[in-house]
Enzyme design. Structure first.
Site, mmCIF file in Angstrom:
data_model
loop_
_atom_site.group_PDB
_atom_site.id
_atom_site.type_symbol
_atom_site.label_atom_id
_atom_site.label_comp_id
_atom_site.label_asym_id
_atom_site.label_seq_id
_atom_site.Cartn_x
_atom_site.Cartn_y
_atom_site.Cartn_z
ATOM 1 N N TYR A 146 -12.256 -2.908 -3.160
ATOM 2 C CA TYR A 146 -12.779 -3.008 -1.798
ATOM 3 C C TYR A 146 -14.317 -2.981 -1.767
ATOM 4 C CZ TYR A 146 -8.209 -2.685 0.544
ATOM 5 O OH TYR A 146 -6.951 -2.936 1.029
ATOM 6 N N GLU B 217 -9.233 -10.708 -7.776
ATOM 7 C CA GLU B 217 -8.322 -9.568 -7.598
ATOM 8 C C GLU B 217 -7.226 -9.569 -8.659
ATOM 9 O OE1 GLU B 217 -9.107 -9.150 -2.781
ATOM 10 O OE2 GLU B 217 -7.122 -9.766 -3.456
ATOM 11 N N HIS C 284 -1.589 -5.603 1.487
ATOM 12 C CA HIS C 284 -2.857 -6.290 1.224
ATOM 13 C C HIS C 284 -2.562 -7.706 0.754
ATOM 14 C CE1 HIS C 284 -6.776 -7.334 -0.452
ATOM 15 N NE2 HIS C 284 -6.087 -7.830 -1.468
ATOM 16 N N LYS D 298 0.836 -1.200 0.000
ATOM 17 C CA LYS D 298 0.000 0.000 0.000
ATOM 18 C C LYS D 298 0.879 1.261 0.000
ATOM 19 C CE LYS D 298 -3.840 -2.338 2.377
ATOM 20 N NZ LYS D 298 -4.630 -2.402 3.643
HETATM 21 P P1 IDP Z 1 -7.460 -7.258 5.360
HETATM 22 O O1 IDP Z 1 -6.694 -6.192 4.614
HETATM 23 O O2 IDP Z 1 -6.646 -7.831 6.489
HETATM 24 O O3 IDP Z 1 -8.038 -8.312 4.442
HETATM 25 P P2 IDP Z 1 -10.150 -6.152 5.549
HETATM 26 O O4 IDP Z 1 -11.121 -6.414 6.647
HETATM 27 O O5 IDP Z 1 -10.418 -6.767 4.215
HETATM 28 O O6 IDP Z 1 -8.698 -6.537 6.094
HETATM 29 O O7 IDP Z 1 -10.045 -4.568 5.392
HETATM 30 C C1 IDP Z 1 -9.385 -4.011 4.290
HETATM 31 C C2 IDP Z 1 -8.530 -2.861 4.768
HETATM 32 O O8 IDP Z 1 -9.374 -1.842 5.293
HETATM 33 C C3 IDP Z 1 -7.562 -3.185 5.904
HETATM 34 O O9 IDP Z 1 -6.360 -3.786 5.479
HETATM 35 C C4 IDP Z 1 -7.335 -1.820 6.500
HETATM 36 O O10 IDP Z 1 -6.399 -1.060 5.701
HETATM 37 C C5 IDP Z 1 -8.712 -1.181 6.337
HETATM 38 N N1 IDP Z 1 -9.503 -1.325 7.569
HETATM 39 C C6 IDP Z 1 -10.113 -2.433 8.042
HETATM 40 N N2 IDP Z 1 -10.744 -2.197 9.204
HETATM 41 C C7 IDP Z 1 -10.538 -0.883 9.458
HETATM 42 C C8 IDP Z 1 -10.944 -0.015 10.543
HETATM 43 O O11 IDP Z 1 -11.619 -0.414 11.482
HETATM 44 N N3 IDP Z 1 -10.523 1.279 10.466
HETATM 45 C C9 IDP Z 1 -9.765 1.766 9.416
HETATM 46 N N4 IDP Z 1 -9.369 0.991 8.402
HETATM 47 C C10 IDP Z 1 -9.738 -0.319 8.425
HETATM 48 MG MG MG Z 2 -9.490 -8.143 3.002
#
Ligand code: IDP
Ligand code: MG
Length: 153
Positions: free
Chosen positions: A51, A128, A117, A11
Site C-alpha cells: 500500500y 503486486e 483487494h 482480506k
Molecule cells: P481499492 O482497494 O478499491 O483499490 P484504495 O483507494 O486503493 O481502494 O484503498 C486501499 C484500501 O484502503 C481500501 O480497499 C480500503 O480498505 C482502505 N481505504 C480506502 N479509503 C479509506 C478510508 O477513507 N478510510 C478507511 N480505509 C480506507
Molecule cells: Mg487500490
C-alpha cells in the site's frame, strides 16, 4: 489477450467471515483461471510496501493494522481483461457505493472492512504479483473449459 493477470486478495475480515469460498466462486463462475493461491500472514513491511502509494493518507496506519489482523488469501487470476473485470466483480472501494451483485455490495458496509483487494491497472497487477508470489508459485496450465469460455484465444 486472454492471458492478462491480476492480483486478488481476500482480506482478514473476508477470511474470518467465511467468505473465501463465495469470493473465489465469483471469479471461477465468470470463467477466469486461478493461477496461484495461498493463505498467508505477511509482515508489516510487506503490507506497507503493498500500500506504499497510500502512505500519506490519514487512514494508512489503520489500513496496515487491518491487513495485519489475520490471515489473507492471496491469489492470481487470469483471463481477458481480468484487471478491469476483477475490479467490477469486487465493486467500489466504499461498499455503500457498491451495488448489490458486487462482492463489496453484497458482503460489506465500511470502507475500512471491505473484504477484498484487486489490482487497479495491468502495470500495478504485475508489481503486486511480483510482491506477493515467487515465479515458481504461478502455475501454467490449460483451463479445461477454455474453448467454452473464449471464442478466440
Ligand atoms: P481499492 O482497494 O478499491 O483499490 P484504495 O483507494 O486503493 O481502494 O484503498 C486501499 C484500501 O484502503 C481500501 O480497499 C480500503 O480498505 C482502505 N481505504 C480506502 N479509503 C479509506 C478510508 O477513507 N478510510 C478507511 N480505509 C480506507
Ligand atoms: Mg487500490
Amino acid at each position: 489477450m486472454s492471458n492478462e493477470q491480476t492480483f486478488i486478495a481476500i482480506k482478514p475480515d473476508g477470511v474470518q467471515r467465511g467468505l473465501v469460498g463465495p469470493i473465489i466462486s465469483r471469479f471461477e463462475q465468470r470463467g477466469f483461471k486461478l493461477v496461484a493461491m495461498k493463505l498467508c500472514s505477511p509482515s508489516k513491511e510487506h503490507l506497507e510496501k503493498h500500500y506504499a502509494d497510500l502512505s500519506g493518507k490519514p487512514f494508512f496506519n489503520g489500513l496496515v493494522t487491518y491487513m495485519l489482523s489475520g490471515p489473507i488469501v492471496a491469489m492470481v487470476w487470469e483471463g481477458r481483461e481480468v484487471v478491469k473485470t476483477g475490479r467490477a466483480i469486487l465493486g467500489a472501494t466504499n461498499p455503500l457505493a457498491s451495488p448489490p451483485g458486487t462482492i463489496r455490495g453484497d458482503y460489506a458496509i465500511d470502507v475500512g472492512r471491505n473484504v477484498c483487494h484487486g489490482s487497479d491497472s495491468v502495470e500495478n497487477a504485475k508489481k503486486e504479483i511480483a510482491l506477493w508470489f515467487n515465479e515458481n508459485e504461478l502455475i501454467s496450465y490449460k483451463q479445461a473449459q477454455f474453448d467454452w469460455i473464449y471464442e478466440k484465444a
